[in-house]
Motif scaffolding. Structure first.
Motif, PDB file in Angstrom:
ATOM      1  N   GLY A 161     -20.613 -14.134 -11.192  1.00  0.00           N
ATOM      2  CA  GLY A 161     -19.877 -14.952 -12.162  1.00  0.00           C
ATOM      3  C   GLY A 161     -18.489 -14.400 -12.410  1.00  0.00           C
ATOM      4  N   ARG A 162     -18.384 -13.084 -12.503  1.00  0.00           N
ATOM      5  CA  ARG A 162     -17.074 -12.461 -12.711  1.00  0.00           C
ATOM      6  C   ARG A 162     -16.197 -12.622 -11.479  1.00  0.00           C
ATOM      7  N   MET A 163     -16.793 -12.433 -10.297  1.00  0.00           N
ATOM      8  CA  MET A 163     -16.020 -12.587  -9.056  1.00  0.00           C
ATOM      9  C   MET A 163     -15.553 -14.028  -8.886  1.00  0.00           C
ATOM     10  N   LEU A 164     -16.388 -14.976  -9.274  1.00  0.00           N
ATOM     11  CA  LEU A 164     -16.015 -16.391  -9.198  1.00  0.00           C
ATOM     12  C   LEU A 164     -14.860 -16.671 -10.142  1.00  0.00           C
ATOM     13  N   ALA A 165     -14.916 -16.131 -11.341  1.00  0.00           N
ATOM     14  CA  ALA A 165     -13.845 -16.353 -12.312  1.00  0.00           C
ATOM     15  C   ALA A 165     -12.533 -15.705 -11.861  1.00  0.00           C
ATOM     16  N   ARG A 166     -12.634 -14.555 -11.220  1.00  0.00           N
ATOM     17  CA  ARG A 166     -11.421 -13.839 -10.811  1.00  0.00           C
ATOM     18  C   ARG A 166     -10.848 -14.365  -9.501  1.00  0.00           C
ATOM     19  N   ASN A 167     -11.707 -14.667  -8.529  1.00  0.00           N
ATOM     20  CA  ASN A 167     -11.235 -15.000  -7.184  1.00  0.00           C
ATOM     21  C   ASN A 167     -11.329 -16.466  -6.818  1.00  0.00           C
ATOM     22  N   SER A 169     -13.828 -20.009  -5.882  1.00  0.00           N
ATOM     23  CA  SER A 169     -15.005 -20.286  -5.056  1.00  0.00           C
ATOM     24  C   SER A 169     -14.779 -20.019  -3.570  1.00  0.00           C
ATOM     25  N   ALA A 170     -13.555 -20.034  -3.095  1.00  0.00           N
ATOM     26  CA  ALA A 170     -13.298 -19.820  -1.664  1.00  0.00           C
ATOM     27  C   ALA A 170     -13.733 -18.425  -1.226  1.00  0.00           C
ATOM     28  N   VAL A 171     -13.468 -17.415  -2.043  1.00  0.00           N
ATOM     29  CA  VAL A 171     -13.848 -16.044  -1.708  1.00  0.00           C
ATOM     30  C   VAL A 171     -15.363 -15.910  -1.681  1.00  0.00           C
ATOM     31  N   LEU A 172     -16.040 -16.529  -2.639  1.00  0.00           N
ATOM     32  CA  LEU A 172     -17.494 -16.461  -2.660  1.00  0.00           C
ATOM     33  C   LEU A 172     -18.099 -17.197  -1.479  1.00  0.00           C
ATOM     34  N   ALA A 173     -17.487 -18.287  -1.056  1.00  0.00           N
ATOM     35  CA  ALA A 173     -17.997 -19.016   0.103  1.00  0.00           C
ATOM     36  C   ALA A 173     -17.872 -18.164   1.360  1.00  0.00           C
ATOM     37  N   ARG A 174     -16.741 -17.452   1.507  1.00  0.00           N
ATOM     38  CA  ARG A 174     -16.584 -16.562   2.653  1.00  0.00           C
ATOM     39  C   ARG A 174     -17.593 -15.425   2.604  1.00  0.00           C
ATOM     40  N   ALA A 175     -17.843 -14.880   1.417  1.00  0.00           N
ATOM     41  CA  ALA A 175     -18.827 -13.806   1.264  1.00  0.00           C
ATOM     42  C   ALA A 175     -20.224 -14.324   1.581  1.00  0.00           C
ATOM     43  N   ARG A 176     -20.514 -15.537   1.171  1.00  0.00           N
ATOM     44  CA  ARG A 176     -21.816 -16.136   1.445  1.00  0.00           C
ATOM     45  C   ARG A 176     -22.004 -16.323   2.946  1.00  0.00           C
ATOM     46  N   ASP A 177     -20.962 -16.818   3.616  1.00  0.00           N
ATOM     47  CA  ASP A 177     -21.070 -17.047   5.055  1.00  0.00           C
ATOM     48  C   ASP A 177     -21.155 -15.742   5.833  1.00  0.00           C
TER      49      ASP A 177
END
Length: 192
Positions: A161-167, A169-177
């Motif tokens: 949640g913190r990473m999503l707020a700071r970075n 959704s694009a960063v989380l999508a790359r991390a997920r992939d």
């Protein structure tokens, strides 16, 4: 025994000035039995300090928390909390779960800082340790994370949640992939 009740006692005291009250108390103290003296000394002692914890809205120093977490994780992975390592006292070996819980709470609270990278690193290290102890004995406990009261999914939710707020959704999508699950299939964050 004929004693005054509370109201009668306070009514009698109301007529005394401060000097006479002090004199009466001193007479009780000097001539009274040991339990009476101890009770008077306890009443005269300064008030104990309030709770030692930090205020709820104060963000802990995330660099300090990150360093403490790194040290704790390194000692745990080295088996210092399990064996007789001099770097960990015998008392700390039995109280490891309180240290773990404190560090987890402080790391998650530090996620509220504007630049929370050290706090994110600390939470990630604690989550990695929680996964590590499933396969290896690091503490004298059948289920260490239950003993410490640490819920991995809650910590991961706070971290992401913190990473999503700071970075965003694009960063989380790359991390997920980048994180591949079994058979090389990327993990899915959303439930179907």
């Amino acid at each position: 025994m004929n004693r005054m009740n509370r109201d009668e006692f306070f009514a009698k005291l109301a007529g005394l000035d401060e000097e006479r009250l002090r004199k009466a108390l001193l007479n009780l103290y000097w001539r009274g039995a040991a339990p009476v003296r101890e009770r008077i000394e306890a009443e005269l002692a300064p008030a104990p300090p309030g709770p030692r914890g930090r205020p709820r809205d104060e963000v802990p120093d995330q660099v300090r928390v990150c360093e403490e977490v790194r040290e704790f994780v390194a000692l745990a992975r080295a088996g210092s909390y399990l064996a007789g390592d001099r770097r960990v006292s015998p008392k700390e070996r039995t109280r490891w779960r309180f240290t773990f819980r404190r560090l987890a709470d402080e790391a998650q609270a530090a996620l509220a800082a504007p630049d929370s990278r050290p706090a994110e690193e600390a939470v990630e290290a604690l989550v990695d340790l929680a996964c590590y102890v499933k396969g290896y004995d690091c503490f004298r406990s059948e289920d260490p994370m239950e003993a410490a009261g640490f819920v991995v999914s809650d910590a991961v939710a706070a971290l992401w949640g913190r990473m999503l707020a700071r970075n965003g959704s694009a960063v989380l999508a790359r991390a997920r992939d980048a994180a591949a699950g079994p058979l090389g299939v990327p993990f899915r964050l959303d439930a179907d």
